[in-house]
Motif scaffolding. Structure first.
Motif, PDB file in Angstrom:
ATOM      1  N   VAL A   1       0.840  -1.181   0.000  1.00 26.97           N
ATOM      2  CA  VAL A   1       0.000   0.000   0.000  1.00 26.97           C
ATOM      3  C   VAL A   1       0.881   1.238   0.000  1.00 26.97           C
ATOM      4  CG1 VAL A   1      -1.905  -1.138   1.191  1.00 26.97           C
ATOM      5  CG2 VAL A   1      -0.161   0.026   2.535  1.00 26.97           C
ATOM      6  N   TRP A   2       0.403   2.314  -0.626  1.00 31.47           N
ATOM      7  CA  TRP A   2       1.139   3.565  -0.680  1.00 31.47           C
ATOM      8  C   TRP A   2       0.467   4.559   0.263  1.00 31.47           C
ATOM      9  CZ3 TRP A   2       1.536  -0.084  -4.183  1.00 31.47           C
ATOM     10  CH2 TRP A   2       2.785  -0.290  -4.789  1.00 31.47           C
ATOM     11  N   VAL A   3       0.907   4.498   1.515  1.00 30.71           N
ATOM     12  CA  VAL A   3       0.356   5.338   2.563  1.00 30.71           C
ATOM     13  C   VAL A   3       1.434   5.464   3.630  1.00 30.71           C
ATOM     14  CG1 VAL A   3      -0.652   3.375   3.803  1.00 30.71           C
ATOM     15  CG2 VAL A   3      -1.646   5.648   4.107  1.00 30.71           C
ATOM     16  N   SER A   4       1.428   6.542   4.398  1.00 27.81           N
ATOM     17  CA  SER A   4       2.468   6.728   5.407  1.00 27.81           C
ATOM     18  C   SER A   4       2.284   5.739   6.557  1.00 27.81           C
ATOM     19  CB  SER A   4       2.439   8.157   5.950  1.00 27.81           C
ATOM     20  OG  SER A   4       1.299   8.365   6.757  1.00 27.81           O
ATOM     21  N   LEU A   5       3.403   5.385   7.190  1.00 27.92           N
ATOM     22  CA  LEU A   5       3.335   4.487   8.337  1.00 27.92           C
ATOM     23  C   LEU A   5       2.567   5.139   9.482  1.00 27.92           C
ATOM     24  CD1 LEU A   5       4.534   1.605   8.747  1.00 27.92           C
ATOM     25  CD2 LEU A   5       6.259   2.664  10.195  1.00 27.92           C
ATOM     26  N   GLU A   6       2.687   6.460   9.592  1.00 30.76           N
ATOM     27  CA  GLU A   6       1.967   7.180  10.644  1.00 30.76           C
ATOM     28  C   GLU A   6       0.461   7.078  10.456  1.00 30.76           C
ATOM     29  OE1 GLU A   6       5.998   8.175  10.609  1.00 30.76           O
ATOM     30  OE2 GLU A   6       4.557   8.372   8.949  1.00 30.76           O
ATOM     31  N   GLU A   7       0.012   7.160   9.214  1.00 27.58           N
ATOM     32  CA  GLU A   7      -1.426   7.039   8.949  1.00 27.58           C
ATOM     33  C   GLU A   7      -1.924   5.643   9.273  1.00 27.58           C
ATOM     34  OE1 GLU A   7      -4.654   7.812   5.342  1.00 27.58           O
ATOM     35  OE2 GLU A   7      -2.527   8.233   5.040  1.00 27.58           O
ATOM     36  N   LEU A   8      -1.121   4.640   8.922  1.00 30.92           N
ATOM     37  CA  LEU A   8      -1.476   3.274   9.277  1.00 30.92           C
ATOM     38  C   LEU A   8      -1.534   3.104  10.789  1.00 30.92           C
ATOM     39  CD1 LEU A   8       0.607   1.080   6.791  1.00 30.92           C
ATOM     40  CD2 LEU A   8      -1.864   0.960   7.125  1.00 30.92           C
ATOM     41  N   GLU A   9      -0.522   3.625  11.468  1.00 31.81           N
ATOM     42  CA  GLU A   9      -0.423   3.465  12.913  1.00 31.81           C
ATOM     43  C   GLU A   9      -1.653   4.036  13.618  1.00 31.81           C
ATOM     44  OE1 GLU A   9       3.000   4.141  16.356  1.00 31.81           O
ATOM     45  OE2 GLU A   9       2.990   5.389  14.556  1.00 31.81           O
ATOM     46  N   GLU A  10      -2.169   5.151  13.120  1.00 27.83           N
ATOM     47  CA  GLU A  10      -3.336   5.794  13.724  1.00 27.83           C
ATOM     48  C   GLU A  10      -4.577   4.912  13.670  1.00 27.83           C
ATOM     49  OE1 GLU A  10      -3.959   9.440  11.753  1.00 27.83           O
ATOM     50  OE2 GLU A  10      -2.200  10.455  12.623  1.00 27.83           O
ATOM     51  N   LYS A  11      -4.662   4.066  12.665  1.00 28.96           N
ATOM     52  CA  LYS A  11      -5.871   3.278  12.447  1.00 28.96           C
ATOM     53  C   LYS A  11      -5.808   1.877  13.037  1.00 28.96           C
ATOM     54  CE  LYS A  11      -7.459   6.707  10.077  1.00 28.96           C
ATOM     55  NZ  LYS A  11      -8.556   7.545  10.599  1.00 28.96           N
ATOM     56  N   LEU A  12      -4.630   1.459  13.495  1.00 31.72           N
ATOM     57  CA  LEU A  12      -4.474   0.122  14.048  1.00 31.72           C
ATOM     58  C   LEU A  12      -4.924   0.087  15.503  1.00 31.72           C
ATOM     59  CD1 LEU A  12      -0.971  -0.671  12.528  1.00 31.72           C
ATOM     60  CD2 LEU A  12      -3.165  -1.639  11.796  1.00 31.72           C
ATOM     61  N   ASP A  13      -5.336  -1.092  15.961  1.00 27.64           N
ATOM     62  CA  ASP A  13      -5.806  -1.194  17.341  1.00 27.64           C
ATOM     63  C   ASP A  13      -4.630  -1.316  18.312  1.00 27.64           C
ATOM     64  OD1 ASP A  13      -5.002  -3.907  17.422  1.00 27.64           O
ATOM     65  OD2 ASP A  13      -6.947  -4.582  16.686  1.00 27.64           O
ATOM     66  N   SER A  14      -4.947  -1.522  19.586  1.00 26.49           N
ATOM     67  CA  SER A  14      -3.933  -1.468  20.643  1.00 26.49           C
ATOM     68  C   SER A  14      -2.998  -2.670  20.664  1.00 26.49           C
ATOM     69  CB  SER A  14      -4.609  -1.337  22.013  1.00 26.49           C
ATOM     70  OG  SER A  14      -5.470  -2.438  22.252  1.00 26.49           O
ATOM     71  N   ASN A  15      -3.209  -3.651  19.795  1.00 25.61           N
ATOM     72  CA  ASN A  15      -2.321  -4.816  19.743  1.00 25.61           C
ATOM     73  C   ASN A  15      -1.051  -4.550  18.936  1.00 25.61           C
ATOM     74  OD1 ASN A  15      -4.030  -6.483  21.265  1.00 25.61           O
ATOM     75  ND2 ASN A  15      -5.233  -6.990  19.455  1.00 25.61           N
ATOM     76  N   PHE A  16      -0.957  -3.384  18.303  1.00 22.41           N
ATOM     77  CA  PHE A  16       0.183  -3.107  17.436  1.00 22.41           C
ATOM     78  C   PHE A  16       1.200  -2.209  18.139  1.00 22.41           C
ATOM     79  CE2 PHE A  16      -2.985  -4.638  14.581  1.00 22.41           C
ATOM     80  CZ  PHE A  16      -2.271  -5.300  13.588  1.00 22.41           C
ATOM     81  N   LEU A  17       2.489  -2.499  17.882  1.00 22.82           N
ATOM     82  CA  LEU A  17       3.586  -1.808  18.539  1.00 22.82           C
ATOM     83  C   LEU A  17       4.598  -1.355  17.486  1.00 22.82           C
ATOM     84  CD1 LEU A  17       5.104  -1.047  21.181  1.00 22.82           C
ATOM     85  CD2 LEU A  17       6.094  -3.360  21.132  1.00 22.82           C
ATOM     86  N   LYS A  18       4.939  -0.061  17.490  1.00 21.13           N
ATOM     87  CA  LYS A  18       5.923   0.457  16.550  1.00 21.13           C
ATOM     88  C   LYS A  18       7.315   0.149  17.073  1.00 21.13           C
ATOM     89  CE  LYS A  18       6.979   4.509  13.717  1.00 21.13           C
ATOM     90  NZ  LYS A  18       6.604   5.906  13.419  1.00 21.13           N
ATOM     91  N   LEU A  19       8.114  -0.581  16.298  1.00 19.34           N
ATOM     92  CA  LEU A  19       9.444  -1.025  16.722  1.00 19.34           C
ATOM     93  C   LEU A  19      10.549  -0.070  16.289  1.00 19.34           C
ATOM     94  CD1 LEU A  19       9.152  -4.840  15.901  1.00 19.34           C
ATOM     95  CD2 LEU A  19       8.557  -3.659  18.030  1.00 19.34           C
ATOM     96  N   ASN A  20      10.373   0.550  15.132  1.00 16.53           N
ATOM     97  CA  ASN A  20      11.322   1.531  14.629  1.00 16.53           C
ATOM     98  C   ASN A  20      10.621   2.396  13.590  1.00 16.53           C
ATOM     99  OD1 ASN A  20      11.517   0.156  12.041  1.00 16.53           O
ATOM    100  ND2 ASN A  20      12.750  -1.369  13.113  1.00 16.53           N
ATOM    101  N   ARG A  21      11.362   3.250  12.902  1.00 20.81           N
ATOM    102  CA  ARG A  21      10.737   4.193  11.968  1.00 20.81           C
ATOM    103  C   ARG A  21       9.967   3.505  10.847  1.00 20.81           C
ATOM    104  NH1 ARG A  21      15.055   8.428   9.970  1.00 20.81           N
ATOM    105  NH2 ARG A  21      13.210   9.096   8.813  1.00 20.81           N
ATOM    106  N   GLY A  22      10.318   2.253  10.539  1.00 20.13           N
ATOM    107  CA  GLY A  22       9.687   1.596   9.402  1.00 20.13           C
ATOM    108  C   GLY A  22       9.011   0.276   9.712  1.00 20.13           C
TER     109      GLY A  22
END
Length: 249
Positions: free
Chosen positions: A178-199
């Motif tokens: 998908v062509w979308v920013s990681l930040e936009e994806l992160e906003e829409k994911l539920d609480s089970n997701f964890l950002k590990l690094n910039r990508g």
């Protein structure tokens, strides 16, 4: 590929469709809907093909009221296509007969209403939709070319940046780009997701092993942490694990 998100984010207003080739039936339905709740509005379709085309082109409907008897079409078959496009959409069959009631419920229909539709029947349908929504899984709604698919968030293992694209890795080894920013994806994911690094974003449900500076996922992938945030990442994961264990007690 473009992407739209629902569940754990989503829309502020309800989208309703009525599919019935009889204009009088459409009018009676709209009158009953207004009588039940003047704030609710429905989009009208006279055939299943135009309804399916609309569902593939724009954000999908929360609930569809579908006539089983459509000229040259079978409402049961149309409902099956709706299920493929949007499994989370509530389907209510409307008809003059109860002949297809068993087939309707085999598709997990919310309700089965005999014409003329009443405000009481509509009220019960929306109550069932509310109950269904309380049990539904969070999901992402993706447009891939001319096709649309629903991706359940609990089936995502991780998300990686790949140049300008993002790769969504699924439990069945399918990868969606998908062509979308990681930040936009992160906003829409539920609480089970964890950002590990910039990508990289990982689904904690699919972490097999957590180490001091990386984690191993269910599919064997190793995902490294941001060096500066190792302690925060491990702490967030430990907190998530503690809350999950507490829920199971």
């Amino acid at each position: 590929m473009t992407i739209r998100f629902y569940g754990g984010g989503g829309r502020s207003s309800m989208r309703i469709a009525i599919c019935d080739d009889n204009k009088q039936s459409q009018t009676l339905f709209l009158n009953a809907l207004t009588e039940w709740d003047p704030t609710k509005h429905a989009e009208c379709f006279s055939d299943g093909s135009s309804l399916l085309k609309e569902m593939r082109a724009r954000p999908t409907f929360d609930i569809v009221f579908l006539d089983i008897y459509l000229p040259g079409e079978n409402g049961i078959d149309i409902a099956g296509e709706i299920r493929k496009i949007s499994p989370q959409t509530g389907i209510v069959f409307i008809t003059n007969s109860l002949d297809f009631a068993v087939d309707a419920y085999s598709l997990n229909a919310l309700h089965y209403l005999v014409k003329p539709v009443t405000k009481e029947g509509l009220g019960e349908s929306f109550l069932r939709l509310k109950s269904l929504r309380s049990k539904q899984r969070s999901f992402l709604y993706l447009n891939i070319g001319r096709d649309s698919i629903t991706v359940f968030q609990d089936e995502i293992i991780y998300i990686l940046s790949a140049g300008h694209a993002k790769e969504i890795c699924m439990v069945n080894n399918q990868i969606y780009r998908v062509w979308v920013s990681l930040e936009e994806l992160e906003e829409k994911l539920d609480s089970n997701f964890l950002k590990l690094n910039r990508g990289t974003i990982a689904n904690m449900e699919h972490i097999r092993q957590m180490s001091a500076d990386y984690c191993l996922m269910d599919n064997g992938a190793r995902l490294d942490f941001s060096r500066r945030k190792r302690a925060d990442i491990v702490g967030l994961y430990d907190g998530w694990m503690f809350s999950r264990l507490s829920e199971k007690r």
